[in-house]
Scaffold this motif. Structure first.
Motif, mmCIF file in Angstrom:
data_model
loop_
_atom_site.group_PDB
_atom_site.id
_atom_site.type_symbol
_atom_site.label_atom_id
_atom_site.label_comp_id
_atom_site.label_asym_id
_atom_site.label_seq_id
_atom_site.Cartn_x
_atom_site.Cartn_y
_atom_site.Cartn_z
ATOM 1 N N LEU A 33 0.833 -1.203 0.000
ATOM 2 C CA LEU A 33 0.000 0.000 0.000
ATOM 3 C C LEU A 33 0.867 1.251 0.000
ATOM 4 N N LEU A 76 2.046 1.938 -3.529
ATOM 5 C CA LEU A 76 0.980 2.547 -4.321
ATOM 6 C C LEU A 76 0.782 4.004 -3.918
ATOM 7 N N VAL A 116 -6.813 -4.352 -3.162
ATOM 8 C CA VAL A 116 -6.229 -4.275 -4.509
ATOM 9 C C VAL A 116 -7.227 -4.786 -5.541
ATOM 10 N N TRP A 139 -10.036 -2.297 -5.968
ATOM 11 C CA TRP A 139 -9.519 -1.132 -6.707
ATOM 12 C C TRP A 139 -9.369 -1.446 -8.191
ATOM 13 N N GLN A 140 -8.814 -2.605 -8.490
ATOM 14 C CA GLN A 140 -8.665 -2.997 -9.891
ATOM 15 C C GLN A 140 -10.032 -3.124 -10.567
ATOM 16 N N THR A 151 -11.954 0.639 -10.325
ATOM 17 C CA THR A 151 -11.281 1.883 -10.725
ATOM 18 C C THR A 151 -10.284 1.687 -11.862
ATOM 19 N N VAL A 181 1.263 1.894 -11.328
ATOM 20 C CA VAL A 181 0.397 3.073 -11.221
ATOM 21 C C VAL A 181 0.818 4.135 -12.230
ATOM 22 N N LEU A 199 -7.620 7.520 -9.770
ATOM 23 C CA LEU A 199 -6.992 6.348 -9.155
ATOM 24 C C LEU A 199 -6.829 6.532 -7.647
ATOM 25 N N LEU A 219 -8.655 4.279 -4.745
ATOM 26 C CA LEU A 219 -7.934 3.484 -3.755
ATOM 27 C C LEU A 219 -8.500 3.714 -2.356
ATOM 28 N N ALA A 272 -11.652 1.777 -2.140
ATOM 29 C CA ALA A 272 -11.407 0.333 -2.072
ATOM 30 C C ALA A 272 -10.973 -0.103 -0.676
ATOM 31 N N LEU A 273 -10.225 0.751 0.003
ATOM 32 C CA LEU A 273 -9.732 0.401 1.338
ATOM 33 C C LEU A 273 -10.851 0.318 2.370
#
Length: 243
Positions: free
Chosen positions: A36, A39, A75, A78-79, A82, A211, A230, A234, A237-238
């Motif tokens: 993380l 990223l 992850v 997020w993928q 996003t 990224v 992005l 993220l 997503a977290l």
């Protein structure tokens, strides 16, 4: 109370400073696993300075509240939500197979290594070919070939035409070679990390460089907001609930 507030402010500033410096590891007592952090440093570096620090503050607050994410679920979310939609729109990549695998993995049903590798390879090829700096490669190729032609007695017009033809051929070939090299290196590494839900292995796949590739590939087609999209994705997503 004042001491606690001061300590919190100091920790926040240390967090932002480390992001600006793109340190290899997060500051002490930061609830951020290595993957993380890598990223986050890449995204922070792609955002305009005021936006970058505001985003860093939100990320730090989120980590203090929610703690370190477990596994690679964030992850995959997020993928799915996003990264892949952004690429599908900006670069015209068929992301359906990869999205299905990420969606399933976010629910705890990850695929095996070979399945991941087969789905990831074409996406990585398209991503890195789109991210290749064609403009710089073309300009360099044109200048070198033009100067070579001039030195060998060709007229300025002939040399310029030769330079453009050489640049067109070489930049295309170099873009394909660049993409193939990255896809062949990253595909197996990402597949292994995803199949095993292996956080250290994912951190070793250079997620920050990935990224930056997504930002470069997307910025060529959109209004330059890819990094912001992005970064926001993220954070979402977290904190995403299980589906």
């Amino acid at each position: 109370m004042a001491h606690t507030a001061s300590t919190t402010a100091d920790a926040m500033e240390a967090f932002r400073t480390a992001l600006r410096a793109q340190t290899a590891e997060p500051p002490p007592a930061t609830e951020a696993p290595t993957w993380l952090w890598r990223l986050a440093t890449a995204l922070h570096g792609e955002l305009p300075p005021p936006d970058a620090d505001a985003w860093a503050t939100r990320l730090r607050d989120l980590l203090r509240t929610a703690g370190a994410p477990a596994g690679l679920r964030a992850v995959h979310v997020w993928q799915t939500d996003t990264v892949l939609p952004l690429l599908a729109e900006a670069v015209d990549i068929d992301t359906a197979a990869s999205a299905d695998l990420h969606r399933a993995a976010a629910r705890g049903a990850t695929a095996d290594r070979d399945t991941w590798r087969a789905a990831l390879h074409p996406v990585l090829l398209c991503l890195h070919e789109a991210a290749y700096d064609r403009a710089s490669a073309y300009a360099e190729g044109h200048a070198g070939a033009r100067d070579y032609a001039l030195a060998n007695g060709h007229s300025a017009a002939e040399a310029d035409a030769y330079g453009h033809e050489y640049a067109r051929l070489s930049s295309g070939a170099n873009a394909r070679a660049f993409a193939e090299t990255h896809a062949e290196a990253l595909g197996p590494a990402l597949a292994a990390a995803y199949a095993a839900d292996d956080c250290p292995a994912y951190a070793d796949t250079y997620p920050g460089a990935q990224v930056r590739a997504v930002v470069r590939a997307s910025t060529a087609r959109d209004d330059g907001s890819a990094a912001q999209h992005l970064a926001e994705g993220l954070l979402t997503a977290l904190t995403a609930p299980r589906r």
